[in-house]
Design a protein around this motif. Sequence first.
Motif, PDB file in Angstrom:
ATOM      1  N   LYS A  61      -7.173  -3.699   4.878  1.00 40.38           N
ATOM      2  CA  LYS A  61      -6.350  -2.579   5.201  1.00 40.38           C
ATOM      3  C   LYS A  61      -5.656  -1.812   4.026  1.00 40.38           C
ATOM      4  O   LYS A  61      -5.878  -0.557   3.946  1.00 40.38           O
ATOM      5  N   PHE A  62      -5.117  -2.612   3.094  1.00 40.61           N
ATOM      6  CA  PHE A  62      -4.360  -2.202   2.008  1.00 40.61           C
ATOM      7  C   PHE A  62      -5.508  -1.294   1.087  1.00 40.61           C
ATOM      8  O   PHE A  62      -5.291  -0.282   0.460  1.00 40.61           O
ATOM      9  N   GLY A  63      -6.778  -1.905   0.976  1.00 42.85           N
ATOM     10  CA  GLY A  63      -7.551  -1.232   0.055  1.00 42.85           C
ATOM     11  C   GLY A  63      -8.141   0.019   0.804  1.00 42.85           C
ATOM     12  O   GLY A  63      -8.132   1.006   0.013  1.00 42.85           O
ATOM     13  N   LYS A  64      -8.383   0.363   2.061  1.00 40.65           N
ATOM     14  CA  LYS A  64      -8.578   1.400   2.585  1.00 40.65           C
ATOM     15  C   LYS A  64      -7.613   2.370   2.481  1.00 40.65           C
ATOM     16  O   LYS A  64      -7.721   3.652   2.164  1.00 40.65           O
ATOM     17  N   GLU A  65      -6.309   2.215   2.698  1.00 41.19           N
ATOM     18  CA  GLU A  65      -5.096   3.052   2.598  1.00 41.19           C
ATOM     19  C   GLU A  65      -5.006   3.323   1.171  1.00 41.19           C
ATOM     20  O   GLU A  65      -4.606   4.600   1.148  1.00 41.19           O
ATOM     21  N   ASN A  66      -5.283   2.704   0.096  1.00 38.19           N
ATOM     22  CA  ASN A  66      -5.073   3.181  -1.055  1.00 38.19           C
ATOM     23  C   ASN A  66      -6.287   3.473  -1.824  1.00 38.19           C
ATOM     24  O   ASN A  66      -6.132   3.907  -3.253  1.00 38.19           O
TER      25      ASN A  66
END
Length: 417
Positions: A61-66
Amino acid sequence: MRIRTAGVVAVLGLALAASGCGGDSNDEPAANESSKAATGGKLVIWADDKRAAALKPFGEKFGKENGVTVEVQAVSKDLQTNFVTASQQGSGPDVVVGAHDWIGNLVQNGAIDPVQLAAEQKSAFNETAVKAVTFNGQLYGVPYAMENLALIRNTELAPEAPKTIEELVATGKKLKAEKKASEILCLQSGQNGDAYHIYPLYTSAGGYLFGTSANGDYDPKDLGVGKPESIAAFQKIAKLGEKGEGALKRSITGENSIATFTGKKCAFLVSGPWAIADAKKANIKYDISPVPGFAGGKEAQPFVGVQSFYVASKGQNKALAQEFVANHVTTPDLAVALYNAEPRPPALTAALDQVKGSDPDLAKFQEAGKNGQVLPAIPAMAAIWDPFGKAEAAIIGGADPAKTITAAGKTIAGQIK
């Protein structure tokens, strides 16, 4: 299961084969600037098996958001040592998850950076947890869970919680005589001892490891091991040993203590939240209460430990790491997921509030640890584990308490110097 071993004094020469942490290097620690540098980067997180599995969806999730790639890698053995080794070789992760008492060693080895949390973020955590990850006046980790020992009791064998260790021993001996149990107490020692698990009884009998300075920090110059207080403490502990009451035995180890309890061979287990899953699986009817101290002695004080996220000082994307630990580890969703993976009381108050209603054990462990002592994270603590533990095991086996703990104190003092 928590098994305490000697702290890392020197970095082992074996490197962990780890994938490189790619992406643009950025040494700015400010979390609020990290998103500018994050796009196209890569974040590598190391954790043990259980936590790695729980972290993977949050990493994605963090990867997709950033707009970055996040790799959560499970390191099942010697995580601290492998992290320091890999860090020195430039092949380590950007974030590592581990116990707070690693901090002194990690700072001494230049392996972690202070983390950047606003005052409002800090206030969202349990105060003791924040204190545990603060070293030399700086915050070095973001805490996510707390843990301490308690007395876990088979209520079918022992309906009432013992008020003193003497009362516990009397009950345990009665159960043995009635052939309802084969052991008085399951408190792990083994041939090398276990300073972590004996500590509540050591403190109840008046012993201490380190004194404290004026600001409340542990003082490595004030070593309690080998002093009269520690001798008196181990004289009491010796009476519980193999040549005394037989409540403390070297045959009770980290490998068999919980299994002996879940096998209904002893009514009392000194352990932590990690033992509860096994107790439930074995359908043991249990209750949790504070570890009882000696009659007329001080209150038994277990160590309070904290699990934490650290930012690697030699990581390839430190700004991204700061962003992750400051603004994602601090969310209740992640803290609850880690709790579900291994039920230790969350350090984040909002997460604790979410789970405590469905888990009455959390409040009982907190009660058992409310007067506990924060496990020292100073580098000198690494010198304690092995000599103290071996002295404990020898005394449990019948060695002279005064000579044995005095010798251990000299060994520890020599290592600290």
